[in-house]
Design a protein around this motif. Structure first.
Motif, PDB file in Angstrom:
ATOM      1  N   THR A   1     -66.086-129.137 -91.822  1.00  0.00           N
ATOM      2  CA  THR A   1     -67.254-129.019 -90.959  1.00  0.00           C
ATOM      3  C   THR A   1     -67.185-130.044 -89.838  1.00  0.00           C
ATOM      4  O   THR A   1     -66.365-130.955 -89.866  1.00  0.00           O
ATOM      5  N   ASN A   2     -68.069-129.876 -88.866  1.00  0.00           N
ATOM      6  CA  ASN A   2     -68.187-130.888 -87.820  1.00  0.00           C
ATOM      7  C   ASN A   2     -69.655-131.037 -87.439  1.00  0.00           C
ATOM      8  O   ASN A   2     -70.498-130.235 -87.843  1.00  0.00           O
ATOM      9  N   GLY A   3     -69.947-132.031 -86.679  1.00  0.00           N
ATOM     10  CA  GLY A   3     -71.326-132.346 -86.313  1.00  0.00           C
ATOM     11  C   GLY A   3     -72.014-131.305 -85.452  1.00  0.00           C
ATOM     12  O   GLY A   3     -73.222-131.355 -85.282  1.00  0.00           O
ATOM     13  N   LEU A   4     -71.255-130.372 -84.916  1.00  0.00           N
ATOM     14  CA  LEU A   4     -71.838-129.332 -84.072  1.00  0.00           C
ATOM     15  C   LEU A   4     -72.166-128.059 -84.840  1.00  0.00           C
ATOM     16  O   LEU A   4     -72.743-127.132 -84.286  1.00  0.00           O
TER      17      LEU A   4
ATOM     18  N   PRO B   1     -76.734-125.405 -89.537  1.00  0.00           N
ATOM     19  CA  PRO B   1     -76.839-125.405 -91.005  1.00  0.00           C
ATOM     20  C   PRO B   1     -76.212-124.155 -91.633  1.00  0.00           C
ATOM     21  O   PRO B   1     -75.570-124.236 -92.672  1.00  0.00           O
ATOM     22  N   GLU B   2     -76.376-123.011 -90.990  1.00  0.00           N
ATOM     23  CA  GLU B   2     -75.811-121.771 -91.505  1.00  0.00           C
ATOM     24  C   GLU B   2     -74.282-121.802 -91.504  1.00  0.00           C
ATOM     25  O   GLU B   2     -73.633-121.360 -92.456  1.00  0.00           O
TER      26      GLU B   2
ATOM     27  N   LYS C   1     -69.140-122.300 -94.506  1.00  0.00           N
ATOM     28  CA  LYS C   1     -67.841-122.943 -94.695  1.00  0.00           C
ATOM     29  C   LYS C   1     -67.729-123.564 -96.086  1.00  0.00           C
ATOM     30  O   LYS C   1     -66.718-123.407 -96.775  1.00  0.00           O
ATOM     31  N   LEU C   2     -68.759-124.291 -96.501  1.00  0.00           N
ATOM     32  CA  LEU C   2     -68.713-124.949 -97.808  1.00  0.00           C
ATOM     33  C   LEU C   2     -68.732-123.928 -98.935  1.00  0.00           C
ATOM     34  O   LEU C   2     -68.049-124.097 -99.952  1.00  0.00           O
TER      35      LEU C   2
END
Length: 102
Positions: free
Chosen positions: A44-47, A50-51, A56-57
């Motif tokens: 993930t990245n800061g951009l 939430p969805e 990804k997770l």
């Protein structure tokens, strides 16, 4: 509160009440083997929205067993100006073994 197969029925009303009274909840999962895969910062990245982060997770956790589920309820106490926090740990798989420690 530690919730196991042995005390599940006794704890259930306490958990339901905490959820019903809560202003908000936090959940957490502990998975088997998750440390063998890519770490969260690599996925993930800061951009991410939430969805996007969730998708990804979720994709990278589907091959692992959930062995502990955490639930924490938060209720704001206006008279004390602080949150009342009630944490619950549900042991899913495998069953925990109680050992006597000398």
């Amino acid at each position: 509160m530690e919730v196991t197969r042995r005390n599940f029925k006794e704890c259930l009303n306490t958990v339901y009440t905490a959820i019903e009274e809560a202003d908000f909840l936090a959940i957490d999962g502990e998975f088997s083997g998750i440390s063998d895969g890519p770490n969260v910062s690599a996925l993930t990245n800061g951009l991410d929205t939430p969805e996007e982060r969730y998708t990804k997770l979720k994709k990278h956790s589907m091959d692992f067993l959930l062995f502990q589920f955490g639930l924490c309820t938060f209720k704001y106490d206006h008279t004390k100006s602080k949150y009342i926090i009630k944490p619950f740990n549900f042991y899913i798989f495998p069953e925990t073994v109680q050992q006597d420690v000398p």
